[in-house]
Design a protein around this motif. Structure first.
Motif, PDB file in Angstrom:
ATOM      1  N   THR A  74      46.091  48.192  41.326  1.00 20.23           N
ATOM      2  CA  THR A  74      45.867  46.775  41.059  1.00 20.23           C
ATOM      3  C   THR A  74      47.192  46.033  41.178  1.00 20.23           C
ATOM      4  O   THR A  74      48.211  46.623  41.552  1.00 20.23           O
ATOM      5  N   SER A  75      47.180  44.752  40.873  1.00 16.06           N
ATOM      6  CA  SER A  75      48.431  43.985  40.843  1.00 16.06           C
ATOM      7  C   SER A  75      49.080  44.138  39.469  1.00 16.06           C
ATOM      8  O   SER A  75      48.427  44.522  38.496  1.00 16.06           O
ATOM      9  N   TRP A  76      50.372  43.797  39.384  1.00 12.76           N
ATOM     10  CA  TRP A  76      51.050  43.922  38.090  1.00 12.76           C
ATOM     11  C   TRP A  76      50.395  43.023  37.043  1.00 12.76           C
ATOM     12  O   TRP A  76      50.145  43.450  35.909  1.00 12.76           O
ATOM     13  N   VAL A  77      50.072  41.785  37.387  1.00 12.18           N
ATOM     14  CA  VAL A  77      49.504  40.878  36.391  1.00 12.18           C
ATOM     15  C   VAL A  77      48.116  41.349  35.957  1.00 12.18           C
ATOM     16  O   VAL A  77      47.733  41.209  34.795  1.00 12.18           O
ATOM     17  N   LYS A  78      47.366  41.961  36.860  1.00 14.84           N
ATOM     18  CA  LYS A  78      46.053  42.503  36.482  1.00 14.84           C
ATOM     19  C   LYS A  78      46.204  43.732  35.579  1.00 14.84           C
ATOM     20  O   LYS A  78      45.328  44.012  34.753  1.00 14.84           O
ATOM     21  N   GLU A 127      38.012  42.730  36.555  1.00 13.60           N
ATOM     22  CA  GLU A 127      37.405  41.683  37.382  1.00 13.60           C
ATOM     23  C   GLU A 127      37.525  40.301  36.740  1.00 13.60           C
ATOM     24  O   GLU A 127      37.201  39.279  37.365  1.00 13.60           O
ATOM     25  N   THR A 128      38.002  40.240  35.505  1.00 11.31           N
ATOM     26  CA  THR A 128      38.173  38.964  34.814  1.00 11.31           C
ATOM     27  C   THR A 128      39.274  38.143  35.475  1.00 11.31           C
ATOM     28  O   THR A 128      40.307  38.680  35.885  1.00 11.31           O
ATOM     29  N   ASP A 129      39.045  36.840  35.597  1.00 11.00           N
ATOM     30  CA  ASP A 129      40.069  35.959  36.162  1.00 11.00           C
ATOM     31  C   ASP A 129      41.316  35.991  35.276  1.00 11.00           C
ATOM     32  O   ASP A 129      41.216  35.997  34.044  1.00 11.00           O
ATOM     33  N   ILE A 130      42.505  35.985  35.899  1.00 15.52           N
ATOM     34  CA  ILE A 130      43.736  36.091  35.111  1.00 15.52           C
ATOM     35  C   ILE A 130      43.979  34.854  34.242  1.00 15.52           C
ATOM     36  O   ILE A 130      44.891  34.861  33.406  1.00 15.52           O
TER      37      ILE A 130
END
Length: 539
Positions: free
Chosen positions: A339-343, A354-357
């Motif tokens: 995934t991405s770091w922020v995710k 799957e939740t919006d950041i």
């Protein structure tokens, strides 16, 4: 009997009049304090809209909105006589000026995650300076820095960085609703500390309001005070308004996993191997060990060991490392999530990926509980026999959990005196003891707090000694508190050495120089040198 009744009646009347007189005097003092704030209001930034007294309809909601431990949201919990939700730096300056002139205690709150409520509860008359309105975040990707006001939350910081870059982050805690102010001023840590150190290691500048009401930056405050507010607890020295942080590089793809193993699945052998490898793994790999007691389908209790990880890289690289260095865990491709770091922040916060950041902008935790926390540091692996005895003790107590957070990497490279946070080389990992419950009342609180203390006591042979170290940000009232009177130095030194070790004396010296009247004081604050403490210093 008649004379006795008369004496009782007179005494009752006298007592009632005394209480009424004190209440009237207290009310007059409070009104005088409000007038002082209004008199020091900046014409361009009126302070009136930031003042809440018990007469205000929103007083209770403002107070309760940032209480994260329900133990301190009871009707019996001492309340401030005024809340100031600062909207501008001039409001903080007015608070300091009036607080000093009226001789009242000021508590400073950012995110409200103070485990013992020390930022918003006191047995003395006090007012609350609440920083939640001061939460501007200015990210500059070109210079890889950001100015962050201390009322911001970690989730807001992560979100604002991610808005501008997929390859930058900040090494800080994994709970998005934690306030920046308390987190960084107490050192702060997160799952990138083995790569980049603690949060306070990545601070370049700061803005503060000092005990004289002056707005200062790093240059004007001087290096000593700048050193102190990066791990020494900012509330002992000043009101920290903002930190300038250094952003760090993260890959576009990171990998996370959580693998659970019970005693029946060889948890003892796996935990034993974790002890010997977790602090020696590549800096990019952080594996937290969580221990708790669960009930099997048969109704029997067992110990569960959960391994939760962030790897700054792809899953294939991670699997290669784990196969070579930590094979007993048996990590598989299906366990890994790229995934991405922020995710990854969502993953660590148990929020579906799957939740919006934008969920990181929510300032209220998903759940609120009654809770107790304690901490320890471990300097050598626990023998297998010790682990097995620990499993028995945890199953006996049931409720308290334990988190082991590994050090090594960058943490072992930074000198103990670089910032006030001293727990570096020599410590293999930090322990957090956790108990959460949903039952109100003092009886329930006493029961769960006692269970946590018993687990902490049991661990005595396996943890650091002379002193038994503790982490400042894991506030723990069991370590003692200071009356801030003549004996405050000797009282505070007992717990100060646990938090700061060899850095304690330097912190005391700086405190004495920058706040000689001890205005910035609370139950576990840095004390003045003994010759600076006077009989009338009762705050």
């Amino acid at each position: 009997m008649g004379k006795l009744k008369a004496v009782v009646v007179v005494t009752m009347i006298s007592t009632a009049l005394s209480i009424l007189w004190r209440a009237t005097l207290h009310l007059e003092d409070n009104e005088s304090f409000v007038r002082c704030l209004l008199d020091h209001s900046h014409p361009s930034h009126p302070i009136s809209s930031a003042i809440y007294t018990p007469k205000s309809s929103s007083f209770s909601s403002v107070l309760e909105s940032y209480i994260r431990n329900l133990r301190f949201n009871e009707s019996s919990t001492p309340k401030p006589f005024l809340i100031l939700t600062a909207l501008h730096e001039s409001h903080i300056q007015a608070a300091v000026t009036c607080g000093k002139s009226h001789g009242v205690q000021m508590k400073i709150r950012s995110g409200g995650h103070d485990y013992e409520g020390l930022s918003y509860v006191s047995t003395l008359p006090f007012f609350l300076l609440d920083m939640f309105n001061l939460r501007c975040i200015d990210v500059d990707i070109e210079t890889e820095t950001a100015w962050v006001q201390t009322g911001a939350t970690l989730g807001e910081v992560f979100y604002r960085i991610a808005e501008k870059s997929k390859t930058h982050g900040f090494p800080a805690g994994v709970c998005p609703t934690v306030g920046v102010g308390g987190h960084i001023s107490g050192a702060g840590y997160g799952n990138m500390m083995r790569k980049y150190g603690v949060s306070a290691d990545n601070v370049l500048d700061a803005l503060i309001i000092d005990a004289n009401g002056r707005l200062l930056d790093r240059q004007s405050m001087g290096e000593d005070l700048f050193w102190a507010i990066r791990g020494g607890g900012g509330a002992s020295f000043a009101v920290v308004l903002a930190y300038k942080i250094k952003l760090v590089r993260v890959p576009e793809t990171v990998t996370v996993f959580q693998v659970d193993r019970t005693l029946e699945e060889d948890a003892t052998d796996i935990v034993d191997q974790w002890q010997h490898v977790a602090y020696n793994l590549p800096q990019e790999l952080f594996i937290r060990l969580m221990l708790d007691v669960v009930v099997k389908s048969s109704g029997e209790k067992t110990l569960r060991a959960s391994f939760v990880s962030l790897f700054l890289g792809d899953s294939e690289s991670l699997l290669s490392i784990m196969k070579e260095r930590f094979p007993k865990l048996g990590l598989s491709k299906s366990d890994c999530i790229e995934t991405s770091w922020v995710k990854s922040v969502l993953f660590w916060s148990n929020i579906p990926l799957e939740t919006d950041i934008q969920v990181l902008l929510d300032r209220t935790p998903q759940t609120l509980d009654y809770l107790k926390r304690k901490s320890d540091y471990v300097r050598e692996p626990i023998p297998k026999a010790g682990l097995e005895s620990l499993w028995k003790k945890m199953m006996e107590l049931e409720k308290p959990r334990m988190y082991f957070n590994p050090y090594g990497g960058k943490m072992a490279e930074i000198a103990a005196e670089e910032i006030p946070f001293p727990h570096r080389a020599g410590n293999l990992w930090k322990i957090q003891y956790l108990a959460n419950w949903n039952e109100a009342g003092i009886e329930a609180a006493n029961r769960y707090i006692d269970l946590t203390r018993r687990l902490h006591e049991f661990m005595t042979p396996f943890v650091s000694k002379n002193p038994r170290q503790a982490f400042l940000n894991y506030r723990d009232a069991d370590l003692g508190s200071s009356s801030h009177g003549k004996a405050s130095y000797s009282e505070a030194r007992l717990n100060g050495m646990k938090w700061f070790m060899g850095n304690f004396d330097r912190l005391v010296q700086i405190k004495t120089e920058v706040d000689p009247t001890n205005f910035f004081s609370y139950e576990q604050s840095i004390p003045l040198l003994p010759h600076q403490v006077h009989l009338d210093d009762d705050m």
